[in-house]
Design a protein around this motif. Structure first.
Motif, PDB file in Angstrom:
ATOM      1  N   GLY A 125       0.700  -1.242  -0.056  1.00 52.56           N
ATOM      2  CA  GLY A 125       0.134  -0.095  -0.032  1.00 52.56           C
ATOM      3  C   GLY A 125       0.858   1.151  -0.116  1.00 52.56           C
ATOM      4  N   SER A 126       1.984   1.408   0.732  1.00 56.61           N
ATOM      5  CA  SER A 126       2.746   2.508   0.826  1.00 56.61           C
ATOM      6  C   SER A 126       3.582   2.730  -0.499  1.00 56.61           C
ATOM      7  CB  SER A 126       3.870   2.350   2.127  1.00 56.61           C
ATOM      8  OG  SER A 126       4.772   1.377   1.999  1.00 56.61           O
ATOM      9  N   TRP A 127       3.745   1.863  -1.248  1.00 56.17           N
ATOM     10  CA  TRP A 127       4.592   1.854  -2.427  1.00 56.17           C
ATOM     11  C   TRP A 127       3.711   2.494  -3.436  1.00 56.17           C
ATOM     12  CZ3 TRP A 127       9.030   1.193  -4.995  1.00 56.17           C
ATOM     13  CH2 TRP A 127       9.156   1.073  -6.433  1.00 56.17           C
ATOM     14  N   GLU A 128       2.352   1.925  -3.340  1.00 56.34           N
ATOM     15  CA  GLU A 128       1.277   2.434  -4.269  1.00 56.34           C
ATOM     16  C   GLU A 128       0.933   3.768  -4.141  1.00 56.34           C
ATOM     17  OE1 GLU A 128      -1.563  -0.719  -4.633  1.00 56.34           O
ATOM     18  OE2 GLU A 128      -0.543  -1.944  -5.875  1.00 56.34           O
ATOM     19  N   THR A 129       0.554   4.170  -2.890  1.00 51.45           N
ATOM     20  CA  THR A 129      -0.096   5.311  -2.455  1.00 51.45           C
ATOM     21  C   THR A 129       0.953   6.714  -2.103  1.00 51.45           C
ATOM     22  OG1 THR A 129      -0.068   4.957  -0.156  1.00 51.45           O
ATOM     23  CG2 THR A 129      -1.959   3.905  -1.571  1.00 51.45           C
ATOM     24  N   ALA A 130       2.235   6.418  -1.905  1.00 52.15           N
ATOM     25  CA  ALA A 130       2.993   7.591  -1.581  1.00 52.15           C
ATOM     26  C   ALA A 130       3.166   8.457  -2.842  1.00 52.15           C
ATOM     27  CB  ALA A 130       4.355   7.044  -1.153  1.00 52.15           C
ATOM     28  N   PRO A 131       3.219   9.859  -2.621  1.00 49.73           N
ATOM     29  CA  PRO A 131       3.074  10.702  -3.624  1.00 49.73           C
ATOM     30  C   PRO A 131       4.265  10.880  -4.620  1.00 49.73           C
ATOM     31  CG  PRO A 131       3.100  11.902  -1.795  1.00 49.73           C
ATOM     32  CD  PRO A 131       3.196  10.433  -1.245  1.00 49.73           C
ATOM     33  N   LEU A 132       5.313  10.218  -3.934  1.00 46.63           N
ATOM     34  CA  LEU A 132       6.517  10.334  -4.592  1.00 46.63           C
ATOM     35  C   LEU A 132       7.496   9.231  -4.123  1.00 46.63           C
ATOM     36  CD1 LEU A 132       8.490  11.664  -6.589  1.00 46.63           C
ATOM     37  CD2 LEU A 132       9.276  13.154  -4.615  1.00 46.63           C
ATOM     38  N   VAL A 133       8.170   8.499  -4.872  1.00 45.38           N
ATOM     39  CA  VAL A 133       9.127   7.174  -4.279  1.00 45.38           C
ATOM     40  C   VAL A 133      10.419   7.753  -4.837  1.00 45.38           C
ATOM     41  CG1 VAL A 133       9.432   4.707  -4.312  1.00 45.38           C
ATOM     42  CG2 VAL A 133       7.148   5.706  -4.552  1.00 45.38           C
TER      43      VAL A 133
END
Length: 375
Positions: A61-69
């Protein structure tokens, strides 16, 4: 160094966003990225390593929802199995490593960035996602064809009307010799910062911090001049402040001086539509022609708004023809249009008069054109 591989990150969903996701085991790189996040006012989520299978960083979820990676080059191999998404930046240090581009393609990165050269770009990008940047503000500049044309009052009326319609609205006074738009709005004693406070600004100015620091008058924010001796602000500070104002969305109205210096040129470069206010008399038309020639070298979309009473043989279409500019319309003459009315309702404040109607119709057309509707 930065380079584009595919496309830009996804637009913000609105409101303040979470911070970026950092994936790296390189402690030195992590220290740099944390420092840049702090400079941008963002708190990141950090994953030092990815235990287990499949080798996807952290929770899906954090990989998909973070605004920038932000993926360290050391972690590129470990994120190959991650779901493809926009807004992934591959960060490295080796300027001579040609293989970095292949690794960026393999993980679906939008950008490749090398430190330390790309630090300012990355700070700006992190700050954008932290602020939830979406569509920039529709920015309108208003300038008089001659002195006393009524440009300042029209600028106030446009901003007041925009705020009344529920849009985030900012009124910018770009003329230090104009007496102050806060005075015209009856708020010269209102608390908040004025232009001289931003004279030493360098680099990026936070949009939300700017908005919160300015006086609020009639449901809009106002950036005006104080009554001190400061009459100029460095061009780079002007550029940074106006860029911050535009990032917040809504509308920005700028009251422009008739002289063009470096600071005004920075403002003109960020204006979407310019309105040249011209009284319908031959001398005013002649003076406005000179103003239009100077402004038109920087401002791409300049239109004319004509104000009566009309001299014999002139109407609004004839004035526009003589100037060779598109016609916005006839600016209604009201008592508050030509003089400061201290202690009374601001220009366009009634909401039902002809000036307010002119401003309302202007915003309807301009906003429709911005979103792809009819101009």
């Amino acid at each position: 160094m930065t380079g584009t591989v595919t496309h830009d990150p996804p637009p913000a969903a609105g409101g303040r966003q979470s911070g970026p996701l950092i994936v790296t085991e390189d402690t030195d790189l992590l220290d740099d990225l944390l420092r840049l996040c702090a400079a941008a006012g963002a708190t990141p989520e950090v994953h030092h390593s990815v235990p287990g299978e499949p080798s996807v960083p952290g929770r899906r979820g954090s990989w998909e929802t973070a605004p920038l990676v932000l993926v360290g080059d050391d972690a590129a191999r470990r994120v190959r199995g991650a779901v493809r998404r926009r807004g992934v930046v591959l960060v490295g240090r080796d300027q001579d490593d040609s293989g970095v581009w292949q690794r960026a393609v393999e993980i679906g990165a939008d950008h490749v960035l090398m430190l330390p050269d790309g630090e300012q770009w990355l700070v700006d990008r992190i700050a954008d996602v932290a602020e939830g940047v979406g569509r920039p503000a529709l920015t309108v500049g208003v300038i008089g064809g001659r002195g006393g044309a009524g440009a300042s009052t029209l600028a106030c009326a446009l901003a007041v009307t925009s705020a009344r319609q529920g849009l985030r609205s900012l009124l910018v006074d770009a003329d230090p010799l104009g007496g102050g738009l806060d005075v015209l709005l009856g708020g010269e004693t209102a608390e908040g910062l004025r232009w001289p406070a931003f004279a030493s600004s360098r680099g990026r100015v936070g949009g939300s911090a700017l908005e919160e620091s300015l006086p609020e008058l009639h449901s809009l924010r106002v950036l005006s001049w104080d009554r001190g001796d400061c009459l100029t602000v460095p061009a780079q500070a002007v550029r940074a402040v106006l860029a911050a104002a535009r990032r917040r969305g809504g509308t920005v109205v700028v009251d422009l001086p008739r002289r063009i210096d470096d600071g005004v040129a920075e403002v003109l470069a960020q204006i979407d539509v310019g309105l040249l206010v011209v009284p319908a008399e031959l001398r005013a038309v002649a003076a406005a022609g000179r103003v239009a020639s100077a402004v038109g070298m920087v401002l791409r979309d300049l239109r004319v708004a004509v104000r009566g009473p009309y001299a014999p043989g002139l109407d609004d279409r004839e004035v526009a023809r003589l100037l060779g500019l598109p016609l916005v319309g006839d600016v209604p003459v009201e008592a508050g249009l030509l003089r400061v009315t201290e202690g009374k309702r601001p220009p366009g404040g009634a909401g039902r008069g002809p000036l307010a109607r002119f401003c309302r119709e202007f915003w309807e057309r301009a906003l429709a054109a911005e979103t792809g509707g009819a101009a």
